[in-house]
Design a protein around this motif. Structure first.
Motif, PDB file in Angstrom:
ATOM      1  N   CYS A  34      -6.160  -3.170   9.723  1.00 28.91           N
ATOM      2  CA  CYS A  34      -4.784  -2.746   9.979  1.00 28.91           C
ATOM      3  C   CYS A  34      -4.749  -1.318  10.534  1.00 28.91           C
ATOM      4  O   CYS A  34      -4.855  -0.343   9.797  1.00 28.91           O
ATOM      5  N   HIS A 299      -1.790  -5.711  10.794  1.00 30.07           N
ATOM      6  CA  HIS A 299      -2.641  -6.889  10.562  1.00 30.07           C
ATOM      7  C   HIS A 299      -2.252  -7.417   9.192  1.00 30.07           C
ATOM      8  O   HIS A 299      -2.936  -7.213   8.198  1.00 30.07           O
ATOM      9  N   TYR A 300      -1.094  -8.095   9.165  1.00 33.43           N
ATOM     10  CA  TYR A 300      -0.534  -8.522   7.880  1.00 33.43           C
ATOM     11  C   TYR A 300      -1.360  -9.647   7.256  1.00 33.43           C
ATOM     12  O   TYR A 300      -1.818 -10.562   7.951  1.00 33.43           O
ATOM     13  N   CYS A 304      -1.470  -8.046   1.313  1.00 35.63           N
ATOM     14  CA  CYS A 304      -0.919  -6.692   1.500  1.00 35.63           C
ATOM     15  C   CYS A 304       0.017  -6.313   0.350  1.00 35.63           C
ATOM     16  O   CYS A 304       0.154  -5.142   0.015  1.00 35.63           O
ATOM     17  N   HIS A 307      -1.308  -3.957  -2.298  1.00 38.14           N
ATOM     18  CA  HIS A 307      -1.782  -2.593  -2.086  1.00 38.14           C
ATOM     19  C   HIS A 307      -0.978  -1.768  -1.100  1.00 38.14           C
ATOM     20  O   HIS A 307      -1.358  -0.626  -0.819  1.00 38.14           O
ATOM     21  N   CYS A 308       0.107  -2.310  -0.532  1.00 36.57           N
ATOM     22  CA  CYS A 308       0.788  -1.520   0.510  1.00 36.57           C
ATOM     23  C   CYS A 308       2.306  -1.600   0.361  1.00 36.57           C
ATOM     24  O   CYS A 308       2.865  -2.691   0.247  1.00 36.57           O
ATOM     25  N   ALA A 311       4.462  -3.903   2.700  1.00 37.25           N
ATOM     26  CA  ALA A 311       4.146  -5.336   2.730  1.00 37.25           C
ATOM     27  C   ALA A 311       5.357  -6.203   3.088  1.00 37.25           C
ATOM     28  O   ALA A 311       5.247  -7.121   3.912  1.00 37.25           O
ATOM     29  N   CYS A 314       6.240  -5.698   6.810  1.00 39.25           N
ATOM     30  CA  CYS A 314       5.269  -6.315   7.727  1.00 39.25           C
ATOM     31  C   CYS A 314       5.317  -7.841   7.637  1.00 39.25           C
ATOM     32  O   CYS A 314       5.127  -8.527   8.639  1.00 39.25           O
TER      33      CYS A 314
END
Ligand code: SF4
Length: 380
Positions: A34, A299-300, A304, A307-308, A311, A314
């Motif tokens: 990503c 780069h879903y 995700c 950790h993001c 998410a 995306c």
């Protein structure tokens, strides 16, 4: 300030940069493809604030109850003069009780100094070098040490729970985590995340030794992972190898050298600045912000969400563009080379002709369509 800093600063706007941590470094390895996340983290942009302003706040965070449990568990391990820690280190590393000596790096700093990690890092570094060279009696256990790792040219300060210095001359990272080991098994995703965080500490320790011309091999790939046993607060420890995570993190940190190349692809003036008003409320038009974000390739993957903070955003973006990754990693890999469901459907119904590389997968998709139609007809 170098030109890379200036370019990242333009992207971030006037907000203070958020520093990397072992957790964000671990997240880098969770989705290394990503570019969006790589650039945003390198610029120190607040992903949570971005996601909230875009109307897609991140996945649910740890509850206050879980946070309190985690703190209580850490107290249990480190409290009472480290009685539990000593027991666990004796069991996993074979430390003799007589060998255990402590240094709490929090004690070298005032409250104000503690908020800036530099002093504790200098002290940590000095203790590690003394221990490794045998110039001073080794502190067997260092609490609250501060390590430093260069990330994309910037120093990142990292705070492992504990470092244990084995009497045979080997350093071990000790991680205290509040997820349980139930009947000998811990959640593999959580274990991998803990090992990846530990990998950042291992690399930072090795950098200290290498800078002094000492052997980085003194730092073990094995870490001691301490968790609650079953559904209690009783700690248990396991020795785990973080070798794979160390190699993976080193690879991804090297890859961050591609940052200038990624930034070269951004149109001049691209910014994720939220343009806060004097009260700190973002004023940037959402559509404008989303357009800037779209210039950073994502780069879903459904993972995700672990950790993001971006998410949900995306995922919605991938769905709205009919991207196959919105259907999960398995689907994306099964129809590799076809990036949208629109293309997949057009190949199935013959509206577009498959390229040579798409012929096999098109046959498979048409076969799946026939099976689906037969099943539908059978159930009618
Ligand atoms: S949520 Fe978005 S920005 Fe974050 S890692 Fe996944 S694709 Fe990248």
């Amino acid at each position: 300030m170098n030109s890379l800093d200036t370019r990242l600063g333009t992207l971030r706007g006037p907000a203070r940069p958020l520093p990397h941590s072992a957790r964000t470094l671990a997240a880098l390895t969770a989705n290394p493809a990503c570019d969006r996340r790589s650039v945003i983290d390198a610029a120190g942009i607040d992903k949570d604030a971005l996601a909230t302003h875009l109307g897609t706040p991140g996945p649910v965070r740890k509850s206050q109850l879980a946070l309190r449990f985690g703190l209580a568990f850490e107290d249990r391990v480190l409290g009472r003069d480290h009685a539990e820690l000593v027991r666990l280190l004796r069991e996993t590393l074979g430390l003799d009780l007589a060998d255990v000596a402590y240094e709490d790096l929090n004690r070298v700093a005032t409250d104000q100094e503690r908020s800036t990690p530099t002093l504790r890092h200098i002290r940590t570094r000095s203790l590690i070098i003394s221990a490794a060279t045998g110039l001073a009696p080794p502190r067997t256990v260092l609490n609250h040490p501060v390590l430093r790792l260069p990330v994309a040219g910037h120093p990142v300060y990292l705070e492992p729970d504990v470092l244990a210095f084995h009497h045979d001359g080997t350093f071990h990272v000790v991680e205290i985590k509040s997820f349980p080991v139930i009947h000998g098994q811990a959640d593999p995703v959580s274990v991998n995340a803990a090992l990846t965080q530990a990998a950042a500490y291992i690399l930072a320790l090795r950098d200290i030794l290498a800078d002094e011309g000492l052997s980085p091999e003194c730092v073990s790939d094995d870490i001691v992972l301490i968790n609650p046993l079953n559904f209690t607060q009783r700690p248990t420890a396991t020795r785990q190898s973080a070798r794979r995570q160390v190699n993976s993190l080193r690879f991804h940190l090297d890859r961050l050298r591609r940052l200038p190349e990624l930034l070269d692809h951004l149109p001049t003036g691209t910014s994720l600045d939220l343009a806060p008003d004097p009260e700190g409320k973002p004023t940037r038009p959402r559509r404008d912000l989303a357009a800037s974000l779209a210039r950073l390739p994502a780069h879903y993957t459904p993972r995700c969400r672990h950790h993001c903070d971006l998410a949900v955003y995306c995922r919605d973006e991938a769905r709205s563009r009919n991207r196959t990754e919105a259907l999960g990693t398995a689907v994306r890999e099964d129809i590799a080379g076809i990036t949208t469901t629109t293309t997949a459907l057009a190949l199935v119904d013959g509206h577009i002709h498959p390229s040579d590389a798409q012929e096999d997968i098109t046959r498979a998709l048409r076969h799946a369509q026939r099976l689906y139609d037969d099943l539908q007809a059978g159930s009618a």
